[in-house]
Design a protein around this motif. Sequence first.
Motif, PDB file in Angstrom:
ATOM      1  N   LYS A   1       0.829  -1.213   0.000  1.00 38.63           N
ATOM      2  CA  LYS A   1       0.000   0.000   0.000  1.00 38.63           C
ATOM      3  C   LYS A   1       0.867   1.268   0.000  1.00 38.63           C
ATOM      4  O   LYS A   1       0.460   2.295  -0.534  1.00 38.63           O
ATOM      5  N   LYS A   2       2.063   1.195   0.581  1.00 42.28           N
ATOM      6  CA  LYS A   2       2.977   2.340   0.594  1.00 42.28           C
ATOM      7  C   LYS A   2       3.733   2.472  -0.721  1.00 42.28           C
ATOM      8  O   LYS A   2       4.393   3.474  -0.968  1.00 42.28           O
ATOM      9  N   THR A   3       3.649   1.443  -1.559  1.00 41.30           N
ATOM     10  CA  THR A   3       4.392   1.423  -2.823  1.00 41.30           C
ATOM     11  C   THR A   3       3.524   1.797  -4.012  1.00 41.30           C
ATOM     12  O   THR A   3       3.982   2.477  -4.927  1.00 41.30           O
ATOM     13  N   PHE A   4       2.263   1.356  -4.015  1.00 41.97           N
ATOM     14  CA  PHE A   4       1.383   1.565  -5.164  1.00 41.97           C
ATOM     15  C   PHE A   4       0.156   2.397  -4.783  1.00 41.97           C
ATOM     16  O   PHE A   4      -0.398   2.243  -3.700  1.00 41.97           O
ATOM     17  N   ALA A   5      -0.280   3.241  -5.705  1.00 43.45           N
ATOM     18  CA  ALA A   5      -1.431   4.119  -5.494  1.00 43.45           C
ATOM     19  C   ALA A   5      -2.713   3.481  -6.027  1.00 43.45           C
ATOM     20  O   ALA A   5      -2.667   2.626  -6.913  1.00 43.45           O
TER      21      ALA A   5
ATOM     22  N   THR B   1       0.985   6.005  -2.934  1.00 45.62           N
ATOM     23  CA  THR B   1       0.519   5.448  -1.672  1.00 45.62           C
ATOM     24  C   THR B   1      -0.996   5.291  -1.708  1.00 45.62           C
ATOM     25  O   THR B   1      -1.694   6.154  -2.217  1.00 45.62           O
ATOM     26  N   THR B   2      -1.466   4.198  -1.154  1.00 46.61           N
ATOM     27  CA  THR B   2      -2.903   3.975  -0.984  1.00 46.61           C
ATOM     28  C   THR B   2      -3.216   4.185   0.483  1.00 46.61           C
ATOM     29  O   THR B   2      -2.701   3.458   1.339  1.00 46.61           O
ATOM     30  N   THR B   3      -4.042   5.179   0.775  1.00 46.92           N
ATOM     31  CA  THR B   3      -4.358   5.500   2.166  1.00 46.92           C
ATOM     32  C   THR B   3      -5.669   4.872   2.633  1.00 46.92           C
ATOM     33  O   THR B   3      -5.896   4.750   3.829  1.00 46.92           O
ATOM     34  N   THR B   4      -6.517   4.472   1.702  1.00 47.85           N
ATOM     35  CA  THR B   4      -7.792   3.863   2.072  1.00 47.85           C
ATOM     36  C   THR B   4      -7.606   2.368   2.348  1.00 47.85           C
ATOM     37  O   THR B   4      -6.616   1.771   1.934  1.00 47.85           O
TER      38      THR B   4
END
Length: 130
Positions: free
Chosen positions: A48-52, A113-116
């Motif tokens: 999740k910290k690598t791909f949006a 980054t994917t925050t959800t």
Amino acid sequence: MKKGRIILISVVAVIIVVVLIIGGKMYMDNKKEQKKLDIEKQSVKVLKKTFADLARVKIERTGYNKMTGSYRMVITMTNKQGNSAHFSYGFVENEDELGSYGIVDENVQKQGTTTTKIRVIFSDESEEDI
């Protein structure tokens, strides 16, 4: 009478030993499976910290390399637009970055980054939102 009693005690002792061995094996297998799930969860957090724009990750399988101490996950990753990419990546326990991975589809594997929360299906088919 003594011979019969000795045979009975021997049979009971053998049964107890067999039950303990089987129980120990089941415990160790369960512990190993739980460790694998913990590693998969750690790796998804780093993913999740690598791909949006991630929406869903399905972990097909996880392998462990005893020589390097690293894991390799084969996954299908789906973004919020519904597009998917099937690829593998390396991961070392307690690391903040993924190991090597191949770019299959730049539209799906978009840096960021994917925050959800995303839906994760683990290798044992259990599911969780992370």
